[in-house]
Design a protein around this motif. Structure first.
Motif, mmCIF file in Angstrom:
data_model
loop_
_atom_site.group_PDB
_atom_site.id
_atom_site.type_symbol
_atom_site.label_atom_id
_atom_site.label_comp_id
_atom_site.label_asym_id
_atom_site.label_seq_id
_atom_site.Cartn_x
_atom_site.Cartn_y
_atom_site.Cartn_z
ATOM 1 N N PHE A 1 2.337 30.836 14.232
ATOM 2 C CA PHE A 1 3.236 30.014 15.044
ATOM 3 C C PHE A 1 4.159 29.168 14.176
ATOM 4 O O PHE A 1 5.346 29.025 14.472
ATOM 5 C CB PHE A 1 2.417 29.121 15.982
ATOM 6 N N MET A 2 3.615 28.616 13.107
ATOM 7 C CA MET A 2 4.435 27.765 12.254
ATOM 8 C C MET A 2 5.549 28.561 11.582
ATOM 9 O O MET A 2 6.692 28.107 11.499
ATOM 10 C CB MET A 2 3.554 27.069 11.204
ATOM 11 N N ILE A 3 5.229 29.771 11.122
ATOM 12 C CA ILE A 3 6.228 30.587 10.431
ATOM 13 C C ILE A 3 7.286 31.105 11.397
ATOM 14 O O ILE A 3 8.496 30.977 11.160
ATOM 15 C CB ILE A 3 5.547 31.765 9.694
ATOM 16 N N THR A 4 6.855 31.692 12.509
ATOM 17 C CA THR A 4 7.818 32.323 13.416
ATOM 18 C C THR A 4 8.677 31.298 14.152
ATOM 19 O O THR A 4 9.894 31.468 14.261
ATOM 20 C CB THR A 4 7.091 33.213 14.442
ATOM 21 N N ILE A 5 8.059 30.253 14.668
ATOM 22 C CA ILE A 5 8.834 29.260 15.418
ATOM 23 C C ILE A 5 9.816 28.541 14.483
ATOM 24 O O ILE A 5 10.996 28.356 14.817
ATOM 25 C CB ILE A 5 7.920 28.231 16.103
ATOM 26 N N SER A 6 9.344 28.150 13.313
ATOM 27 C CA SER A 6 10.210 27.446 12.366
ATOM 28 C C SER A 6 11.387 28.315 11.935
ATOM 29 O O SER A 6 12.514 27.825 11.768
ATOM 30 C CB SER A 6 9.415 27.013 11.131
ATOM 31 N N ALA A 7 11.142 29.621 11.756
ATOM 32 C CA ALA A 7 12.195 30.516 11.294
ATOM 33 C C ALA A 7 13.213 30.835 12.394
ATOM 34 O O ALA A 7 14.408 30.971 12.122
ATOM 35 C CB ALA A 7 11.582 31.814 10.763
ATOM 36 N N PHE B 1 -4.341 39.491 3.550
ATOM 37 C CA PHE B 1 -3.087 39.415 4.294
ATOM 38 C C PHE B 1 -2.378 38.076 4.063
ATOM 39 O O PHE B 1 -1.147 38.011 4.102
ATOM 40 C CB PHE B 1 -3.335 39.673 5.783
ATOM 41 N N GLY B 2 -3.141 37.032 3.808
ATOM 42 C CA GLY B 2 -2.517 35.775 3.420
ATOM 43 C C GLY B 2 -1.769 35.926 2.104
ATOM 44 O O GLY B 2 -0.659 35.402 1.935
ATOM 45 N N LEU B 3 -2.372 36.672 1.163
ATOM 46 C CA LEU B 3 -1.742 36.909 -0.133
ATOM 47 C C LEU B 3 -0.464 37.736 0.027
ATOM 48 O O LEU B 3 0.552 37.472 -0.634
ATOM 49 C CB LEU B 3 -2.721 37.632 -1.058
ATOM 50 N N MET B 4 -0.493 38.738 0.898
ATOM 51 C CA MET B 4 0.689 39.567 1.117
ATOM 52 C C MET B 4 1.846 38.745 1.702
ATOM 53 O O MET B 4 3.015 38.965 1.367
ATOM 54 C CB MET B 4 0.357 40.735 2.043
ATOM 55 N N ILE B 5 1.518 37.802 2.569
ATOM 56 C CA ILE B 5 2.557 36.913 3.103
ATOM 57 C C ILE B 5 3.095 36.014 1.986
ATOM 58 O O ILE B 5 4.298 35.775 1.886
ATOM 59 C CB ILE B 5 2.011 36.089 4.272
ATOM 60 N N ASP B 6 2.198 35.549 1.120
ATOM 61 C CA ASP B 6 2.626 34.730 -0.023
ATOM 62 C C ASP B 6 3.606 35.491 -0.909
ATOM 63 O O ASP B 6 4.595 34.928 -1.388
ATOM 64 C CB ASP B 6 1.414 34.307 -0.863
ATOM 65 N N THR B 7 3.320 36.764 -1.154
ATOM 66 C CA THR B 7 4.168 37.543 -2.061
ATOM 67 C C THR B 7 5.522 37.881 -1.442
ATOM 68 O O THR B 7 6.436 38.316 -2.145
ATOM 69 C CB THR B 7 3.484 38.872 -2.452
ATOM 70 N N GLY B 8 5.636 37.705 -0.122
ATOM 71 C CA GLY B 8 6.888 38.026 0.547
ATOM 72 C C GLY B 8 6.990 39.481 0.953
ATOM 73 O O GLY B 8 8.103 39.985 1.187
ATOM 74 N N LEU B 9 5.859 40.176 1.068
ATOM 75 C CA LEU B 9 5.889 41.598 1.424
ATOM 76 C C LEU B 9 6.645 41.843 2.717
ATOM 77 O O LEU B 9 7.407 42.812 2.838
ATOM 78 C CB LEU B 9 4.451 42.138 1.552
ATOM 79 N N VAL C 1 3.958 38.941 11.200
ATOM 80 C CA VAL C 1 3.394 37.718 10.617
ATOM 81 C C VAL C 1 1.937 37.539 11.035
ATOM 82 O O VAL C 1 1.110 37.027 10.270
ATOM 83 C CB VAL C 1 4.230 36.487 11.022
ATOM 84 N N ALA C 2 1.587 37.985 12.249
ATOM 85 C CA ALA C 2 0.234 37.789 12.781
ATOM 86 C C ALA C 2 -0.808 38.667 12.102
ATOM 87 O O ALA C 2 -1.998 38.557 12.421
ATOM 88 C CB ALA C 2 0.223 38.047 14.290
ATOM 89 N N LEU C 3 -0.392 39.513 11.177
ATOM 90 C CA LEU C 3 -1.353 40.380 10.494
ATOM 91 C C LEU C 3 -2.393 39.602 9.703
ATOM 92 O O LEU C 3 -3.459 40.129 9.390
ATOM 93 C CB LEU C 3 -0.616 41.338 9.542
ATOM 94 N N ASP C 4 -2.092 38.348 9.361
ATOM 95 C CA ASP C 4 -3.077 37.583 8.582
ATOM 96 C C ASP C 4 -4.207 37.040 9.442
ATOM 97 O O ASP C 4 -5.169 36.478 8.927
ATOM 98 C CB ASP C 4 -2.411 36.452 7.795
ATOM 99 N N GLY C 5 -4.102 37.199 10.767
ATOM 100 C CA GLY C 5 -5.189 36.790 11.650
ATOM 101 C C GLY C 5 -5.288 35.306 11.917
ATOM 102 O O GLY C 5 -6.243 34.856 12.544
ATOM 103 N N ASP C 6 -4.312 34.533 11.470
ATOM 104 C CA ASP C 6 -4.345 33.084 11.666
ATOM 105 C C ASP C 6 -3.249 32.677 12.646
ATOM 106 O O ASP C 6 -2.065 32.724 12.319
ATOM 107 C CB ASP C 6 -4.152 32.376 10.326
#
Length: 428
Positions: free
Chosen positions: A118-124, A70-78, A108-113
């Motif tokens: 928080f960093m991605i959603t709050i920043s965005a 799931f980290g990889l999927m976020i990296d790819t921009g899925l 975003v929380a699908l990666d389990g971290d």
């Protein structure tokens, strides 16, 4: 004597990790080791530890590769198109912004971290909230709710710990609570709608241009928009395979990750970069799981767990035994403010599950009850998790304000899921 040794082992473990005298991994290994030696089990404790490690190995592999996938999927921009489209749709309506925040957080929380969520959603989303003059407490609160309910996923920390302690897999522990988790998601969307509606009444609707709803998600060099449909299909097939258990879950994640890594990043150097970028999260999770194998292996092999459970059974009235899973579920979320996830799942849950077994209940019902709130819906409010401070720090609110604002809604998530879990037989 075994019960006394068991309670001393668990007690010392709780004290050491809650006072931060030593790391969780060190405590999981050395504390039971010391009491096994004192109790005269030194000649056989090696075998006990290996048995414990072998039982948790599938869970460690599954969680490690799930984080990578799931980290990889976020990296790819899925998930980027869904998130960007959601932000464009909400425009300047605070109610739509609030509901969109919940949806984006849960994706975003699908990666389990929790920290990266928080960093991605709050920043965005924080610039949009500031532009609309929406309360940052609404932002931190809704992100808290969305991340909390999604943390029940099998690759999230709490469920992974529960599977480790109970020596089971997600098909038996997690799948029965899927209806309850869906109910929790619906509740989160309702809470977001309610909070957003109040903000709309306070602020009104602002007419925003497209430029003001642009969000930035990650870095461009890792994005693979041309492979969007492939990645989406692969993820859908993986989720179906996990639910239907087409293959053992660790194997499914390993295969899916290998395929995704090869197709998205065919060059060995790119593959190494992606592995390195997620290595920290993976190492933290799987080392803890294997260390927990030693902890549970010794407590189980020496019969300490069995002795502690027998002691508890002797003081709990039979008339109250059937309510144990419900009691665990209802108290699970508030106890996130008292127990760290390691303290609860490695120190408290084994005793509770063994006690349930001695009363003739399925020990897994206690595990399912625990993940309905303990460091799932409760973790983004707990002062015992570092990611909570990332959440409130980025949102610019104090922890106390955040807790007072969203506690009742987070607790409501657990209550709703408990009701559904009871109705579907997951915790009975």
């Amino acid at each position: 004597m075994l019960a006394l040794f068991g309670f001393l082992t668990v007690g010392l473990f709780l004290v050491l990790i809650m006072t931060k005298r030593v790391s969780v991994m060190v405590s999981l290994i050395l504390v039971p080791l010391a009491f096994a030696v004192i109790g005269g089990f030194a000649p056989v404790m090696g075998k006990m530890m290996l048995e414990g490690i072998s039982k948790v190995a599938p869970t460690g592999i599954m969680v490690g590769f799930a984080v990578l996938y799931f980290g990889l999927m976020i990296d790819t921009g899925l998930f980027d198109p869904f998130i960007v489209r959601m932000v464009k749709l909400v425009k300047g309506d605070p109610m739509k912004v609030a509901v969109g925040t919940a949806v984006i957080t849960m994706i975003v929380a699908l990666d389990g971290d929790g920290a990266s969520t928080f960093m991605i959603t709050i920043s965005a989303l924080l610039p949009l909230y500031k532009r609309l003059r929406m309360s940052p407490l609404v932002l931190s609160g809704i992100v808290c709710l969305g991340a909390g309910v999604m943390n029940i996923a099998p690759w999230g920390g709490p469920t992974a710990r529960a599977m480790t302690v109970l020596h089971t897999d997600s098909a038996h522990l997690f799948n029965p609570v899927i209806p309850a988790m869906i109910a929790g998601i619906v509740w989160v969307l309702f809470a977001s709608y309610w909070l957003g509606k109040k903000e709309r009444a306070r602020l009104g609707i602002v007419d925003l241009g497209d430029a003001e709803t642009d969000v930035q998600l990650g870095t461009d060099h890792t994005k693979r928009p041309q492979l969007f449909w492939f990645n989406l299909l692969l993820t859908v097939v993986l989720v179906v395979a996990l639910i239907e258990v087409w293959l053992p879950l660790p194997v499914l994640f390993m295969i899916a990750f290998a395929i995704a890594l090869l197709i998205n990043y065919p060059k060995p150097q790119e593959q190494q970069e992606r592995l390195t970028s997620h290595a920290g999260n993976v190492v933290m999770v799987i080392t803890m799981i294997f260390a927990a194998g030693i902890f549970t292996g010794i407590l189980t092999g020496t019969k300490m767990i069995e002795a502690m459970a027998t002691a508890l059974v002797s003081i709990i009235p039979d008339s109250l035994a059937s309510y144990l899973p419900v009691a665990v579920a209802v108290t699970s979320m508030p106890l996130s403010l008292v127990f760290t996830p390691d303290a609860y799942y490695f120190g408290v849950l084994p005793i509770l599950s063994e006690t349930a077994g001695n009363f003739g209940l399925d020990p897994l019902t206690v595990g399912r009850a625990a993940i309905l709130g303990q460091m799932t819906t409760g973790f983004p409010l707990s002062p015992l998790t570092a990611s909570t401070f990332i959440l409130v720090g980025l949102a610019g609110v104090s922890l106390g304000e955040h807790q007072r604002f969203i506690f009742k809604w987070a607790f409501g998530t657990t209550i709703v899921m408990t009701i559904v879990a009871l109705a579907t037989g997951a915790i009975t």
